[in-house]
Write a protein that holds these residues in place. Structure first.
Motif, PDB file in Angstrom:
ATOM      1  N   LEU A  93       0.850  -1.192   0.000  1.00 27.77           N
ATOM      2  CA  LEU A  93       0.000   0.000   0.000  1.00 27.77           C
ATOM      3  C   LEU A  93       0.883   1.239   0.000  1.00 27.77           C
ATOM      4  O   LEU A  93       1.935   1.261   0.638  1.00 27.77           O
ATOM      5  N   PRO A  94       0.458   2.298  -0.694  1.00 22.88           N
ATOM      6  CA  PRO A  94       1.268   3.523  -0.699  1.00 22.88           C
ATOM      7  C   PRO A  94       1.207   4.221   0.660  1.00 22.88           C
ATOM      8  O   PRO A  94       0.254   4.046   1.416  1.00 22.88           O
ATOM      9  N   VAL A  95       2.232   5.003   0.946  1.00 28.35           N
ATOM     10  CA  VAL A  95       2.228   5.825   2.150  1.00 28.35           C
ATOM     11  C   VAL A  95       1.500   7.118   1.779  1.00 28.35           C
ATOM     12  O   VAL A  95       1.936   7.864   0.913  1.00 28.35           O
ATOM     13  N   LYS A  96       0.371   7.347   2.422  1.00 27.46           N
ATOM     14  CA  LYS A  96      -0.433   8.515   2.087  1.00 27.46           C
ATOM     15  C   LYS A  96      -1.274   8.924   3.293  1.00 27.46           C
ATOM     16  O   LYS A  96      -1.841   8.080   3.971  1.00 27.46           O
ATOM     17  N   VAL A  97      -1.342  10.225   3.538  1.00 27.81           N
ATOM     18  CA  VAL A  97      -2.236  10.769   4.555  1.00 27.81           C
ATOM     19  C   VAL A  97      -3.510  11.190   3.832  1.00 27.81           C
ATOM     20  O   VAL A  97      -3.465  11.936   2.860  1.00 27.81           O
ATOM     21  N   VAL A  98      -4.637  10.688   4.308  1.00 31.81           N
ATOM     22  CA  VAL A  98      -5.932  10.974   3.687  1.00 31.81           C
ATOM     23  C   VAL A  98      -6.635  12.048   4.504  1.00 31.81           C
ATOM     24  O   VAL A  98      -6.737  11.923   5.725  1.00 31.81           O
ATOM     25  N   GLU A  99      -7.106  13.091   3.857  1.00 30.11           N
ATOM     26  CA  GLU A  99      -7.771  14.193   4.550  1.00 30.11           C
ATOM     27  C   GLU A  99      -9.284  14.010   4.634  1.00 30.11           C
ATOM     28  O   GLU A  99      -9.936  14.636   5.467  1.00 30.11           O
ATOM     29  N   GLU A 100      -9.857  13.182   3.775  1.00 30.33           N
ATOM     30  CA  GLU A 100     -11.301  12.996   3.771  1.00 30.33           C
ATOM     31  C   GLU A 100     -11.761  12.337   5.066  1.00 30.33           C
ATOM     32  O   GLU A 100     -11.049  11.536   5.651  1.00 30.33           O
ATOM     33  N   SER A 101     -12.980  12.664   5.478  1.00 35.48           N
ATOM     34  CA  SER A 101     -13.567  12.017   6.655  1.00 35.48           C
ATOM     35  C   SER A 101     -14.046  10.626   6.266  1.00 35.48           C
ATOM     36  O   SER A 101     -14.733  10.463   5.255  1.00 35.48           O
ATOM     37  N   VAL A 102     -13.666   9.663   7.065  1.00 30.09           N
ATOM     38  CA  VAL A 102     -14.102   8.283   6.853  1.00 30.09           C
ATOM     39  C   VAL A 102     -14.597   7.745   8.187  1.00 30.09           C
ATOM     40  O   VAL A 102     -14.366   8.341   9.232  1.00 30.09           O
ATOM     41  N   GLY A 103     -15.275   6.616   8.151  1.00 27.70           N
ATOM     42  CA  GLY A 103     -15.792   6.020   9.371  1.00 27.70           C
ATOM     43  C   GLY A 103     -15.147   4.679   9.650  1.00 27.70           C
ATOM     44  O   GLY A 103     -14.660   4.005   8.735  1.00 27.70           O
ATOM     45  N   LEU A 104     -15.143   4.275  10.903  1.00 32.41           N
ATOM     46  CA  LEU A 104     -14.619   2.958  11.243  1.00 32.41           C
ATOM     47  C   LEU A 104     -15.442   1.861  10.588  1.00 32.41           C
ATOM     48  O   LEU A 104     -14.952   0.753  10.393  1.00 32.41           O
ATOM     49  N   MET A 105     -16.680   2.185  10.188  1.00 35.33           N
ATOM     50  CA  MET A 105     -17.498   1.204   9.471  1.00 35.33           C
ATOM     51  C   MET A 105     -16.910   0.887   8.091  1.00 35.33           C
ATOM     52  O   MET A 105     -17.303  -0.082   7.459  1.00 35.33           O
ATOM     53  N   ASP A 106     -15.938   1.691   7.638  1.00 34.72           N
ATOM     54  CA  ASP A 106     -15.289   1.462   6.348  1.00 34.72           C
ATOM     55  C   ASP A 106     -14.150   0.445   6.436  1.00 34.72           C
ATOM     56  O   ASP A 106     -13.634  -0.002   5.411  1.00 34.72           O
ATOM     57  N   VAL A 107     -13.738   0.085   7.643  1.00 33.66           N
ATOM     58  CA  VAL A 107     -12.622  -0.853   7.806  1.00 33.66           C
ATOM     59  C   VAL A 107     -12.973  -2.215   7.227  1.00 33.66           C
ATOM     60  O   VAL A 107     -12.195  -2.797   6.459  1.00 33.66           O
ATOM     61  N   GLY A 108     -14.142  -2.763   7.556  1.00 30.64           N
ATOM     62  CA  GLY A 108     -14.544  -4.093   7.071  1.00 30.64           C
ATOM     63  C   GLY A 108     -14.572  -4.187   5.557  1.00 30.64           C
ATOM     64  O   GLY A 108     -13.938  -5.088   4.978  1.00 30.64           O
ATOM     65  N   PRO A 109     -15.295  -3.290   4.857  1.00 29.88           N
ATOM     66  CA  PRO A 109     -15.313  -3.369   3.395  1.00 29.88           C
ATOM     67  C   PRO A 109     -13.926  -3.198   2.764  1.00 29.88           C
ATOM     68  O   PRO A 109     -13.621  -3.815   1.753  1.00 29.88           O
ATOM     69  N   THR A 110     -13.083  -2.365   3.377  1.00 34.26           N
ATOM     70  CA  THR A 110     -11.730  -2.155   2.840  1.00 34.26           C
ATOM     71  C   THR A 110     -10.886  -3.401   3.017  1.00 34.26           C
ATOM     72  O   THR A 110     -10.177  -3.828   2.086  1.00 34.26           O
ATOM     73  N   LEU A 111     -10.953  -4.009   4.202  1.00 33.03           N
ATOM     74  CA  LEU A 111     -10.216  -5.257   4.426  1.00 33.03           C
ATOM     75  C   LEU A 111     -10.664  -6.329   3.444  1.00 33.03           C
ATOM     76  O   LEU A 111      -9.838  -7.037   2.853  1.00 33.03           O
ATOM     77  N   ALA A 112     -11.976  -6.462   3.272  1.00 33.55           N
ATOM     78  CA  ALA A 112     -12.500  -7.471   2.348  1.00 33.55           C
ATOM     79  C   ALA A 112     -11.963  -7.227   0.943  1.00 33.55           C
ATOM     80  O   ALA A 112     -11.507  -8.159   0.264  1.00 33.55           O
ATOM     81  N   ALA A 113     -11.999  -5.979   0.492  1.00 30.01           N
ATOM     82  CA  ALA A 113     -11.518  -5.662  -0.855  1.00 30.01           C
ATOM     83  C   ALA A 113     -10.020  -5.939  -0.990  1.00 30.01           C
ATOM     84  O   ALA A 113      -9.575  -6.494  -2.001  1.00 30.01           O
ATOM     85  N   LEU A 114      -9.234  -5.564   0.011  1.00 25.93           N
ATOM     86  CA  LEU A 114      -7.789  -5.797  -0.040  1.00 25.93           C
ATOM     87  C   LEU A 114      -7.449  -7.284  -0.073  1.00 25.93           C
ATOM     88  O   LEU A 114      -6.453  -7.683  -0.671  1.00 25.93           O
ATOM     89  N   LEU A 115      -8.285  -8.094   0.553  1.00 23.24           N
ATOM     90  CA  LEU A 115      -8.026  -9.533   0.621  1.00 23.24           C
ATOM     91  C   LEU A 115      -8.770 -10.311  -0.454  1.00 23.24           C
ATOM     92  O   LEU A 115      -8.731 -11.538  -0.483  1.00 23.24           O
ATOM     93  N   GLY A 116      -9.472  -9.590  -1.349  1.00 28.45           N
ATOM     94  CA  GLY A 116     -10.177 -10.244  -2.445  1.00 28.45           C
ATOM     95  C   GLY A 116     -11.431 -10.976  -2.028  1.00 28.45           C
ATOM     96  O   GLY A 116     -11.869 -11.903  -2.706  1.00 28.45           O
ATOM     97  N   ALA A 117     -12.034 -10.570  -0.937  1.00 25.31           N
ATOM     98  CA  ALA A 117     -13.244 -11.224  -0.426  1.00 25.31           C
ATOM     99  C   ALA A 117     -14.472 -10.375  -0.744  1.00 25.31           C
ATOM    100  O   ALA A 117     -14.365  -9.233  -1.185  1.00 25.31           O
ATOM    101  N   ASP A 118     -15.627 -10.939  -0.497  1.00 25.16           N
ATOM    102  CA  ASP A 118     -16.865 -10.192  -0.674  1.00 25.16           C
ATOM    103  C   ASP A 118     -16.940  -9.070   0.355  1.00 25.16           C
ATOM    104  O   ASP A 118     -16.448  -9.219   1.476  1.00 25.16           O
ATOM    105  N   PRO A 119     -17.591  -7.951  -0.007  1.00 22.17           N
ATOM    106  CA  PRO A 119     -17.683  -6.810   0.918  1.00 22.17           C
ATOM    107  C   PRO A 119     -18.366  -7.197   2.233  1.00 22.17           C
ATOM    108  O   PRO A 119     -19.255  -8.036   2.264  1.00 22.17           O
ATOM    109  N   LEU A 120     -17.913  -6.551   3.285  1.00 19.35           N
ATOM    110  CA  LEU A 120     -18.480  -6.743   4.622  1.00 19.35           C
ATOM    111  C   LEU A 120     -19.068  -5.424   5.100  1.00 19.35           C
ATOM    112  O   LEU A 120     -18.504  -4.377   4.865  1.00 19.35           O
TER     113      LEU A 120
END
Length: 184
Positions: A93-120
């Motif tokens: 993954l690139p080293v990057k600081v993200v300024e946009e507001s995100v939620g902890l509810m975004d962790v599951g779908p991101t993990l799933a996408a990074l691991l090639g799994a169905d969205p959570l």
């Protein structure tokens, strides 16, 4: 640690001096620096094979930003309390600081996408924020909660607790207890 007990008592009693406030902030920043150092050590020690490390906080701390409740993290959703670290590391993954507001509810779908799994879950995949893909800004909701032992059972459990929405760089707060106060 007598100094820490003295500091905590002064803050609880609502009588901290300027030096007390500065000490509390310095101690908190020291704790964060230590945690940051340890997370960095963990990431550096990871073996060369592909890995993924995700680190996030559950809450921040009020450090004198609001005189009404200057310290701690009680039944509030003020920005210093809900703006928490979120780190994804590994898998090239690139080293990057993200300024946009995100939620902890975004962790599951991101993990799933990074691991090639169905969205959570109901959040969004955060990868577009570091790859430059399309991103949809949406409202992010938060509410204070309380321990089950303190929950009212005659109404919505968190009826009297603070709520907020963050959208397009602004936070809107709903403070039910302010409505009950009479002007002086």
């Amino acid at each position: 640690e007598a100094q820490m007990a003295r500091l905590q008592n002064r803050i609880r009693d609502g009588q901290p001096s300027t030096a007390d406030i500065q000490e509390a902030i310095a101690r908190y920043r020291g704790e964060l620096a230590y945690i940051d150092q340890q997370v960095g050590r963990l990431i550096q020690a990871m073996p060369p094979r592909p890995h993924l490390v995700v680190v996030f906080g559950d809450h921040g701390e009020m450090l004198g930003e609001d005189p009404a409740h200057p310290f701690g993290h009680g039944a509030d959703v003020d920005l210093p309390l809900i703006h928490v670290p979120l780190i994804f590391s590994g898998l090239n993954l690139p080293v990057k600081v993200v300024e946009e507001s995100v939620g902890l509810m975004d962790v599951g779908p991101t993990l799933a996408a990074l691991l090639g799994a169905d969205p959570l879950g109901g959040g969004q995949d955060l990868r577009p924020l570091w790859t430059g893909g399309p991103w949809e800004d949406r409202p992010l909701f938060s509410e204070a909660t309380q321990p089950e032992s303190e929950t009212r059972h005659d109404a919505w459990p968190n009826l009297s607790l603070e709520r907020s929405v963050i959208f397009q760089g602004h936070q809107f707060l709903f403070n039910p207890w302010i409505q009950d106060q009479k002007p002086q």
